[in-house]
Design a protein around this motif. Structure first.
Motif: not given
Length: 318
Positions: A31-49
């Motif tokens: 079995v192989e799983i290909e996740p979709t990894r979501v990233a921001a194009q800019q750097a910054g401090r994480l303020v909300s998850l």
């Protein structure tokens, strides 16, 4: 029946169960799983998850947000510049303001009155001159006064016409270009702001999150890993002799530990060139043999762990 005979029957039954409808041995895969990894194009401090590991998220729902301490003021500045440029363009397109036009009209009216008075004085003095009461020099002075008043009236009328016109073509073109530049800067600022507030591209299961609120996230670093429908696939290997029976669209039966009676899948891809059997499925029988890599998609949602070994068999009647 002797114990040896019973053992032979049991072994034969196990081997038959592990084979396909025509007696083929199962193909080996995992079995192989290909996740979709979501990233921001800019750097910054994480303020909300907004999601948690193991949860579900709908398409378009918020995932996470980074700080906008730089992007928000930049957008406000772009908005102000756009409004300023638009106001300047409208001002050039509309000519002078009403109060300024009233001033030019008043100057023209005063010049017209001065000319009328000068012409009246000249006419009266010419009548007196015919009777010998006014010298020729006085008449010349009055004629010069009329010419001066007429010139002032022409100047005031020209100033009024110019004030009623819009700005020069070059000025208006420059103002229009400034508006377009301001709009582009505003759009850029809006895009940079939006790049720090990410939403789910599709409905998915949340596989993992990689940062905690308050941590610094580098540009392009994944924050959330999603498993949308279709992200789980099966990878298996086909010997040359059985390649013709395994084509894209072929239905297969998949067996694995914990899968019960198994499930069906569709072959989605078969490699065009052979390779050596990968170490992950080495055995005494297939070691160093050439095989063709293939992939299949389960026909229904099945909870499978990545790396889980599977046996692949052609579906009966295929």
């Amino acid at each position: 029946m002797s114990a040896r005979a019973a053992l032979l029957v049991l072994v034969s039954s196990v081997l038959l169960c592990a084979c396909g409808p025509s007696g083929e041995r199962p193909l080996l895969g995992y079995v192989e799983i290909e996740p979709t990894r979501v990233a921001a194009q800019q750097a910054g401090r994480l303020v909300s998850l907004s999601v948690q590991r193991g949860g579900e998220v709908a398409a378009g729902a918020p995932l996470f947000a980074l700080d906008t301490e730089l992007e928000r003021p930049a957008l406000d500045e772009a908005e102000a510049r756009r409004a300023q440029s638009d106001a300047q363009a409208q001002d050039l397109a509309s000519g002078k303001r009403p109060a300024e036009l009233d001033s030019f009209r008043a100057r023209e009216a005063a010049a017209r009155s001065a000319l009328s008075l000068a012409e009246s004085d000249l006419a009266r003095q010419q009548s007196l001159s015919a009777e010998g009461f006014v010298s020729p020099m006085s008449l010349d002075s009055l004629r010069e006064r009329v010419r001066s008043a007429r010139a002032q009236l022409d100047q005031a009328a020209a100033d009024l016409r110019a004030a009623e016109l819009a700005g020069r073509e070059a000025q208006r073109a420059a103002a229009t270009a400034a508006v377009k530049v301001a709009e582009a800067q505003r759009a850029q600022a809006q895009t940079r702001l939006a790049q720090k507030q990410l939403v789910a591209p599709v409905a998915a299961h949340v596989e993992d999150t990689y940062y905690r609120i308050g941590e610094w996230v580098p540009a392009g670093s994944p924050v959330v890993s999603l498993l949308p429908a279709g992200s789980t696939k099966l990878r298996f290997y086909i010997p040359q002799a059985r390649l013709a029976a395994m084509r894209p669209g072929q239905r297969i039966r998949v067996l694995c530990d914990g899968c019960g009676e198994g499930f069906t899948a569709r072959v989605t891809w078969v490699a065009s060139s052979a390779e050596y059997t990968p170490p992950v499925i080495y055995s005494k029988d297939n070691r160093a043999k050439l095989v063709f890599k293939a992939e299949a998609q389960p026909e229904r949602a099945v909870a499978l762990a990545p790396g889980l070994p599977v046996d692949v068999l052609p579906e009966a009647g295929q």
